[in-house]
Design a protein around this motif. Structure first.
Motif, PDB file in Angstrom:
ATOM      1  N   GLY A  18       0.843  -1.202   0.000  1.00 36.85           N
ATOM      2  CA  GLY A  18       0.000   0.000   0.000  1.00 36.85           C
ATOM      3  C   GLY A  18       0.868   1.238   0.000  1.00 36.85           C
ATOM      4  O   GLY A  18       1.885   1.273   0.688  1.00 36.85           O
ATOM      5  N   ASP A  19       0.503   2.205  -0.789  1.00 36.88           N
ATOM      6  CA  ASP A  19       1.277   3.447  -0.881  1.00 36.88           C
ATOM      7  C   ASP A  19       0.415   4.629  -0.465  1.00 36.88           C
ATOM      8  O   ASP A  19      -0.727   4.740  -0.911  1.00 36.88           O
ATOM      9  CB  ASP A  19       1.738   3.656  -2.335  1.00 36.88           C
ATOM     10  CG  ASP A  19       3.167   3.186  -2.522  1.00 36.88           C
ATOM     11  OD1 ASP A  19       3.814   2.869  -1.497  1.00 36.88           O
ATOM     12  OD2 ASP A  19       3.607   3.119  -3.678  1.00 36.88           O
ATOM     13  N   ARG A  20       0.960   5.475   0.387  1.00 35.43           N
ATOM     14  CA  ARG A  20       0.234   6.686   0.749  1.00 35.43           C
ATOM     15  C   ARG A  20       0.233   7.634  -0.445  1.00 35.43           C
ATOM     16  O   ARG A  20       1.234   7.767  -1.134  1.00 35.43           O
ATOM     17  CB  ARG A  20       0.916   7.366   1.930  1.00 35.43           C
ATOM     18  CG  ARG A  20       0.231   8.644   2.370  1.00 35.43           C
ATOM     19  CD  ARG A  20       1.023   9.333   3.458  1.00 35.43           C
ATOM     20  NE  ARG A  20       1.035   8.541   4.688  1.00 35.43           N
ATOM     21  CZ  ARG A  20       0.075   8.570   5.611  1.00 35.43           C
ATOM     22  NH1 ARG A  20      -0.967   9.333   5.429  1.00 35.43           N
ATOM     23  NH2 ARG A  20       0.158   7.837   6.692  1.00 35.43           N
ATOM     24  N   GLY A  21      -0.919   8.233  -0.711  1.00 31.44           N
ATOM     25  CA  GLY A  21      -0.966   9.219  -1.790  1.00 31.44           C
ATOM     26  C   GLY A  21      -0.494  10.557  -1.247  1.00 31.44           C
ATOM     27  O   GLY A  21      -1.183  11.181  -0.459  1.00 31.44           O
ATOM     28  N   TRP A  22       0.696  10.966  -1.633  1.00 33.42           N
ATOM     29  CA  TRP A  22       1.242  12.217  -1.091  1.00 33.42           C
ATOM     30  C   TRP A  22       0.725  13.426  -1.845  1.00 33.42           C
ATOM     31  O   TRP A  22       0.536  14.486  -1.279  1.00 33.42           O
ATOM     32  CB  TRP A  22       2.781  12.203  -1.144  1.00 33.42           C
ATOM     33  CG  TRP A  22       3.371  11.200  -0.198  1.00 33.42           C
ATOM     34  CD1 TRP A  22       3.931  10.007  -0.524  1.00 33.42           C
ATOM     35  CD2 TRP A  22       3.438  11.291   1.227  1.00 33.42           C
ATOM     36  NE1 TRP A  22       4.355   9.340   0.621  1.00 33.42           N
ATOM     37  CE2 TRP A  22       4.060  10.107   1.704  1.00 33.42           C
ATOM     38  CE3 TRP A  22       3.023  12.265   2.173  1.00 33.42           C
ATOM     39  CZ2 TRP A  22       4.281   9.873   3.047  1.00 33.42           C
ATOM     40  CZ3 TRP A  22       3.269  12.017   3.514  1.00 33.42           C
ATOM     41  CH2 TRP A  22       3.878  10.833   3.934  1.00 33.42           C
ATOM     42  N   ARG A  25      -5.109  15.068  -4.948  1.00 31.04           N
ATOM     43  CA  ARG A  25      -5.760  14.585  -6.163  1.00 31.04           C
ATOM     44  C   ARG A  25      -6.623  15.687  -6.745  1.00 31.04           C
ATOM     45  O   ARG A  25      -7.299  16.403  -6.014  1.00 31.04           O
ATOM     46  CB  ARG A  25      -6.621  13.371  -5.837  1.00 31.04           C
ATOM     47  CG  ARG A  25      -5.781  12.215  -5.338  1.00 31.04           C
ATOM     48  CD  ARG A  25      -6.579  10.960  -5.257  1.00 31.04           C
ATOM     49  NE  ARG A  25      -7.345  10.860  -4.024  1.00 31.04           N
ATOM     50  CZ  ARG A  25      -7.990   9.763  -3.666  1.00 31.04           C
ATOM     51  NH1 ARG A  25      -7.996   8.707  -4.458  1.00 31.04           N
ATOM     52  NH2 ARG A  25      -8.653   9.719  -2.546  1.00 31.04           N
ATOM     53  N   ASN A  54     -10.259   5.780  -9.408  1.00 27.00           N
ATOM     54  CA  ASN A  54      -9.266   5.084  -8.600  1.00 27.00           C
ATOM     55  C   ASN A  54      -9.873   3.770  -8.117  1.00 27.00           C
ATOM     56  O   ASN A  54     -10.871   3.773  -7.392  1.00 27.00           O
ATOM     57  CB  ASN A  54      -8.901   5.980  -7.413  1.00 27.00           C
ATOM     58  CG  ASN A  54      -7.777   5.403  -6.592  1.00 27.00           C
ATOM     59  OD1 ASN A  54      -7.679   4.189  -6.438  1.00 27.00           O
ATOM     60  ND2 ASN A  54      -6.933   6.278  -6.078  1.00 27.00           N
ATOM     61  N   ARG A  56      -9.077   1.767  -5.925  1.00 29.13           N
ATOM     62  CA  ARG A  56      -8.972   1.471  -4.492  1.00 29.13           C
ATOM     63  C   ARG A  56     -10.072   2.129  -3.673  1.00 29.13           C
ATOM     64  O   ARG A  56     -10.582   1.538  -2.737  1.00 29.13           O
ATOM     65  CB  ARG A  56      -7.588   1.866  -3.976  1.00 29.13           C
ATOM     66  CG  ARG A  56      -6.505   0.875  -4.394  1.00 29.13           C
ATOM     67  CD  ARG A  56      -5.120   1.457  -4.287  1.00 29.13           C
ATOM     68  NE  ARG A  56      -4.898   2.513  -5.250  1.00 29.13           N
ATOM     69  CZ  ARG A  56      -4.597   2.309  -6.533  1.00 29.13           C
ATOM     70  NH1 ARG A  56      -4.476   1.084  -6.994  1.00 29.13           N
ATOM     71  NH2 ARG A  56      -4.429   3.310  -7.350  1.00 29.13           N
ATOM     72  N   ASP A  57     -10.470   3.337  -4.050  1.00 28.01           N
ATOM     73  CA  ASP A  57     -11.544   3.967  -3.269  1.00 28.01           C
ATOM     74  C   ASP A  57     -12.648   4.555  -4.153  1.00 28.01           C
ATOM     75  O   ASP A  57     -13.534   5.244  -3.653  1.00 28.01           O
ATOM     76  CB  ASP A  57     -10.969   5.034  -2.330  1.00 28.01           C
ATOM     77  CG  ASP A  57     -10.306   6.186  -3.098  1.00 28.01           C
ATOM     78  OD1 ASP A  57     -10.343   6.150  -4.349  1.00 28.01           O
ATOM     79  OD2 ASP A  57      -9.782   7.090  -2.449  1.00 28.01           O
TER      80      ASP A  57
END
Lengths: 513, 765
Positions: A18-22, A25, A54, A56-57
């Motif tokens: 999992g990667d944090r979206g820095w 958006r 996206n 994922r969400d």
């Protein structure tokens, strides 16, 4: 039960993914009315991007199709403003040099990259134009706009003369020839009285900078802005030539000259045309040089300058406009801004060049692609080391599977296969051979039900060539409208024999899995 | 030399002497074909039987005929009748539609379009290659388009529209999700923003396409094929229309709340208009001032749940306005519309099964048809189950549904014809298949080549003759035993009702008379009540409720509902047939289990191995013992062309709770079926282990007998494989003997044998 034990010892090692979206958006509610404005006379819109969902969400976010235009705009604005804000004479002079060199490099790249001609006479064209423009200005008093025009014409002529041999001789020989031309020019201007052998250059030409501003900050700013405009013009030419018809024709020729010829592309002519266009551009730059410096100096023809330009292109990455500009920036900043370090800065430039050549495949701007490729290679290496073929997906793989049902299916299927393998015995195979159809023992029924329920991809089935007497095994593709394919040429003479042959193939695949 | 392919169809299933019949043929690799009229006797090449038998008959079609390739338009769409070309639309306009796309990702699809693909002319509101709503225009040279921000989601209702003004070139797309708790695949709780509103100024102005306005397709052309419709849309279109001005966002928002006829309307298609209690036709009604009515081709599925379906009213008859969905499928095909290659007025032929045999090189093709007598003259009628032929016509189960092997318990055995069929999606599929968008195929027509209605055909999945070629085994037996019989078809029975059966002493069913219309069922019931006699040779017969439009018997409709052995399942709210308004599904669930009429009903199926019957004690009663006269063995039918036994493939069972007449005798029952014969799904309320043949006693075929009013009777061996056991050993076997005993008795008028043994039993032993 046996199945549970197996699952425990085959559980793969897992780690958190999992990667944090820095980055924030870009969102735009579908409810909002959106107007897409177009670039005049085209069907392109200014904002080249599209909405993506996206996975994922399920957030709808905007993705730019190509971020480069935005980097260009940002980068160019910064390049224009920063030297003016710094405001020192040194910074402004260095910035002007940068803009001029970048403009030269862009034209050079058209020659080397787009046309594929290894000419080192780039600076010679600039120099010849600068000298002639300066000389005409001094002798006949032509004004600076005429100097620009004259420079362009000289460039065009000069380009035509040195471009012709390029059609006949290739690569290294042509490079040596152009080097000779450069040296010839240098020796000529050093010895020619007309071109100021006595004064170390030819000075006194007309300039676009008002007399009152000369050698003062406003004059330097004006000079820089003008040089910047020249660079923008060269960028425009680069893009028009490289990105449009000529560039595409030559891109084909670079892949394979034979293919290009077969397609009816006259690539020699295209190469020459590109060479002429870039020479005219270089001539214009030469004219500009003469009006900016009010003359020309023999250093324009020095080999070390050529080599410095070459370093800029190599560092930035050949064949990319951004490479030419940024590579120029790097070298110019080192060369002009850190003069207090003395000659050591040339060693630094050399080291950067060496590093880029050794580790980056295509200059600074090839690093990103190279990195992504490297990461993908590492990823697949790691995954293949940790997973079992047909086994449970790793968490990082699972994130890429759209239908999560398939993840469980793979887990279940693996366990089922492991169990069924233990049921396949010589007795079971013999039982099937004797009676392929009808009620069987429990182990054989379980194995058969697994085979029957398999998906259509690569599934063994039968084909009846001649009623009741000739059968062969074929494999279904699992895709609608794509017919099954042959497996081998074995012909079975009875249906039961053929059914058993299919069974043996399926057993083989099960045991191999 | 190119491979020669011959195929075709007849314009009718059954024909009487003096009537006309035409044959439509398409050929590849040859320009001529030799035609010979033949009478078909047997169609199964199983080496344990007599093999393929045909007899050449002199006919007016015999001889050489020139043939050519004929093309087929697949896909349903609607064509708008617009004689004054009001839809050429030179002015500002709005196209709007309530849509429920099913395959937005499949490539370019026209929704409302007057668009020429070949000439890039006209305009279209549709779906682009990225699955997004798009409005595109073309001036004959260049095209231009505006697309929405996000792809359309499958099976969601949207109001989509484009407002276009050719003066400014401004085109504004409107895409708003329609909120419904029932019709959408995804609930509103799914945090997915499906809306989009985009404005763009187009550079190109549309030129007049000079072609019909279409729903669900665009005009295409190809030198070989001529004009046809391409870029077909999959999914539903509900209310839609054309307005003669660029509607504002607010105007369309109001439409989303309630669809009304806007001002400046050019066309307003109220897709729910014109419904009747007896069904829905192909016309799509324009309730606007110009009456630009549309007509569906390849029968778009009407009466589908609409954008405003409330989930409470579950039939279009109850609340038509909620069922305005018109479901288009890009592979629906009902009529090839080929030109007749040759025709004839039928000469005076004996009733039977005939075919036009086509031959070119090594390629042979039969186009079967059924000849009825001019006037019924025999005591025996063989009822050809053409409804069931339609149901299975061109089934693609073997190739496209690999897990059907679990049902058949058999490795499929393919043939040339299966591969050939897979190359021709335009010949459409069976009611066991799905349309390309996943919806079940609910229409099947006979106006197309039917690859499995041919002699010698074997179904891939089961590797046995199925339907038509299997029924030929009964024909062979009737021929071999010298019976005088007439052939009638389901279509005749549906058209004529009881009158079709009344002239006969006995009616024999085919091996698998699974699909029955209400009229066919009523006629059979009335016939039996009036003293008729039926030999129910089917397994799984009288099962699915089907319907036809009153004016078109070439196309049958069925909806597979929540129960029964079904290849698909109709959506909620779509359980009623558009052809006549009746509920479909299995007859058992409509209160008419087959047990009520023929004593037995579907209990199990399997295709691995068929089994024999063993005589039951009741068969020794003198009232029925005559059926076994001349039979020594306890076991009946331990042989046969369908998996080696007389009881198998699909089998039926006696059940008093489902209406088997109380005086019915079980004469014999099959035994020893494998676990690949499970109980059928309609029997199972709770599922649990032990439903297979080795564990559950319901897995059996019951041979039953009972009498009806007025000397009528029904005898039911209740197994598909029965008919295919008849030809074994050239018809000399105990299955044949039992069959002959019954048929001989049934064919004679008057009281049945054994009727006098009705007294109470006085036992000494």
């Amino acid at each position: 039960m046996a199945i549970d034990k197996q699952s425990q010892h085959s559980a793969p090692s897992r780690s958190l993914v999992g990667d944090r979206g820095w980055l924030p958006r870009i969102r735009l509610a579908g409810q909002r009315s959106l107007t897409r404005y177009r670039i005049p006379f085209t069907r392109r819109t200014w904002f080249q991007g599209h909405a993506v969902v996206n996975p994922r969400d399920l957030t709808r976010q905007y993705k730019l199709d190509d971020k480069r235009p935005w980097f260009w705009i940002g980068g160019l604005i910064a390049a224009l403003i920063i030297p003016i804000l710094v405001g020192t004479n040194l910074a402004l002079t260095a910035a002007t040099t940068f803009a001029l060199y970048a403009a030269i490099n862009l034209m050079w790249m058209l020659v080397i990259g787009t046309a594929g001609i290894f000419s080192l006479a780039t600076l010679a064209v600039v120099g010849a134009s600068a000298y002639l423009a300066a000389w005409f200005s001094i002798e006949f008093g032509i004004t600076w706009p005429v100097m620009l025009l004259l420079g362009t014409l000289v460039g065009l002529l000069f380009g035509a003369i040195i471009g012709l041999p390029a059609l006949r001789i290739d690569g290294l020989y042509f490079a040596l020839l152009t080097m000779g031309v450069v040296e010839l020019c240098r020796v000529y201007v050093l010895q020619s009285r007309t071109f100021g052998s006595a004064t170390g250059g030819l000075y006194g030409a007309d300039t676009f900078i008002p007399v009152a501003w000369q050698l003062k900050t406003p004059g330097l700013i004006l000079g820089y802005v003008a040089a910047f405009a020249v660079m923008l013009a060269m960028l425009g030419i680069y893009r028009l030539v490289n990105g449009q018809r000529l560039g595409l024709l030559l891109a084909t020729a670079r892949e394979s000259e034979a293919t290009a010829e077969a397609l009816g592309i006259n690539y020699q002519r295209a190469r020459f045309t590109v060479f002429l266009i870039s020479s005219a551009g270089l001539g214009f730059i030469g004219g500009f040089y003469a009006t900016y410096f009010k003359g020309a100096s023999p250093s324009l023809f020095s080999i070390d300058q050529v080599m410095l330009l070459f370093a800029m292109i190599v560092i930035g990455g050949l064949g990319r406009a951004e490479g030419a500009v940024v590579g120029t920036g790097v070298v110019v900043v080192l060369d002009k801004m850190f003069t207090e370090f003395g000659p050591i800065r040339f060693i630094v430039i050399g080291l950067i060049m060496l590093g880029v050549t050794l580790f980056a495949r295509n200059g600074l701007f090839g690093i990103r692609d190279q990195f992504v490729e490297f990461r993908n290679k590492k990823k697949s290496e790691r995954r293949s080391g940790r997973t079992e073929k047909g086994g449970e997906p790793l968490p990082e793989e699972a994130t890429e599977i759209r239908d999560k049902d398939q993840i469980y299916f793979r887990r279940f299927d693996k366990r089922l296969r492991d169990h069924l393998k233990t049921l396949v015995t010589p007795e079971v195979i013999e039982e099937h051979r004797l009676k392929p159809l009808g009620q069987h023992s429990d182990p054989l029924e379980r194995v058969l039900n697994y085979f029957r329920g398999a998906g259509g991809e690569n599934k063994y089935v039968l084909y009846e060539l001649k009623a009741n007497t000739e059968y062969k095994i074929i494999v279904t593709t699992g895709e609608k409208g794509i017919p099954p394919r042959d497996v081998d040429s074995t012909i079975y003479t009875s249906k039961n024999e053929a059914l058993h042959a299919v069974f043996l193939k399926r057993v083989q695949d099960l045991m191999d899995s | 030399m190119a491979k020669i392919v011959l195929t075709g169809y007849c314009d009718r299933f059954s024909v009487k002497p003096g009537e006309d019949i035409s044959f439509m043929v398409s050929a590849e690799g040859t320009k001529t074909a030799e035609v010979q009229l033949v009478r078909l006797i047997h169609g199964d090449e199983n080496p344990e039987g007599p093999g393929f038998i045909e007899k050449e008959v002199d006919g007016p079609i015999d001889g050489s005929h020139s043939v050519r390739k004929q093309h087929t338009q697949a896909g349903s769409f609607a064509r708008i009748d617009d004689p004054d070309t009001r839809l050429a639309l030179g002015q500002a306009f709005t196209l709007w539609a309530m849509i429920w796309p099913t395959t937005p990702e499949k490539g370019r699809q026209g929704i409302l379009a007057r668009w020429s693909i070949t000439h890039d002319r006209g305009y279209a509101l549709g779906i682009n290659g990225d699955g997004q709503l798009e409005f595109w225009v073309g001036d004959g040279k260049k095209t231009d388009a505006v697309h929405a921000e996000v792809p359309l989601r499958p099976r969601q209702w949207y109001l989509v529209a484009v407002s276009y003004d050719p003066k400014s070139g401004q085109a504004t797309l409107y895409q708003e999700r329609v909120e419904t708790r029932y019709g959408n695949l995804l609930s509103k709780i799914t945090p997915l923003d499906m809306n989009s509103h985009v404005t763009e100024a187009l550079r190109i102005r549309p030129a007049d396409a000079e072609l019909d306005f279409l729903m669900a397709g665009c005009h295409d052309h190809n030198a070989d094929r001529g004009d046809f419709i391409g870029q077909l849309y999959n999914g539903k279109i509900d209310r839609c229309g054309v307005v003669g001005r660029a509607m504002s966002r607010a105007d369309l928002d109001a439409m989303l709340q309630e669809v009304t006829q806007p001002a400046d309307v050019i066309a307003h298609w109220d897709t729910s208009e014109g419904y009747s209690d007896k069904g829905i036709g192909d016309d799509i009604v324009d309730t606007g001032p110009n009456k630009l009515h549309g007509r569906g081709h390849n029968r778009p599925v009407r009466g589908a749940t609409g954008y405003n379906w409330n989930g409470r009213d579950d039939c279009f008859r109850l609340a038509p306005h909620q069922f305005g969905g018109v479901w288009f499928h890009d592979d629906s095909m009902l009529d090839c519309q080929w030109k007749a290659t040759f025709s004839m007025t039928l000469p005076d032929l004996k009733s039977g099964v005939y075919a036009a045999r086509l031959q070119a090189g090594d390629t042979i093709e039969h186009l079967p048809f059924f000849v009825r007598p001019k006037k019924p003259g025999s005591a025996i009628a063989m009822l050809i189950p053409t409804c069931s032929y339609l149901a299975y016509a061109n089934d693609r189960l073997g190739l496209e549904f690999p897990t059907s092997q679990l049902v058949s318990a058999h490795v499929p055995v393919f043939h040339e014809w299966d591969i050939e069929l897979s190359k021709h999606p335009e010949y459409a599929s069976s009611t066991y298949d799905t349309y390309s968008d996943g919806a079940g195929v609910c229409y099947s027509s006979r106006l197309r080549p039917i690859f499995n209605m041919r002699p010698k055909h074997r179904m891939a999945g089961t590797a046995v003759a199925w339907q038509f070629p299997a029924d030929m085994s009964i024909i062979y037996w009737l021929e071999t035993k010298g019976y005088d019989y007439d052939v009638i078809t389901d279509e005749d029975l549906h058209r004529e009702g009881k009158d079709c059966l009344s002239p006969y002493q006995v009616v024999i069913n085919g091996t698998h008379a699974e699909y029955y219309s209400e009229r066919m069922l009523d006629a059979t019931e009335d016939y039996l009540a009036e003293g008729g006699r039926v030999m129910y040779l089917s397994g799984n017969g009288y099962y699915w409720a089907v319907s036809f439009r009153e004016d078109d018997l070439s196309c049958m409709e069925v909806r597979k509902l929540d129960s029964g052995s079904r290849a698909w399942q109709a959506l909620p709210g779509e359980h009623y047939m558009a052809s006549n308004g009746e509920r479909s599904g299995i007859w058992r669930n409509r209160g008419r289990p087959p047990q009520k009429i023929v004593g037995t009903g579907f209990t199990s199926e399997g295709m691995d191995e068929s089994k024999p019957y063993r005589r039951m004690p009741d068969s020794y009663h003198k009232s029925v013992a005559w059926i076994f006269e001349g039979v020594e063995e306890e076991l009946i039918g331990d042989f046969g062309l369908a998996a080696g036994g007389a009881a198998g493939i699909e089998i039926d069972r006696y059940d008093l709770t489902l209406g088997t007449p109380p005086h019915t005798r079980i004469l014999a029952s099959s035994e020893g079926h494998s676990d690949s014969y499970p109980r059928v799904s309609e029997e199972i309320a709770f599922n649990f282990p032990g439903q297979g043949g080795t564990q559950h006693y319901h897995i059996r075929a019951d041979m039953t007998y009972f009498t009806t009013l007025n000397n009528g009777a029904v005898w039911s061996p209740s197994s598909i494989a029965w008919g295919q056991a008849l030809p074994w050993n050239n018809g000399d076997n105990n299955v044949s003997r039992v069959m002959a005993n019954v048929l001989d008795a049934f064919a004679k008028p008057g009281p049945l044998p054994g009727a006098e043994y009705h007294a109470e039993e006085k036992h000494w032993k």
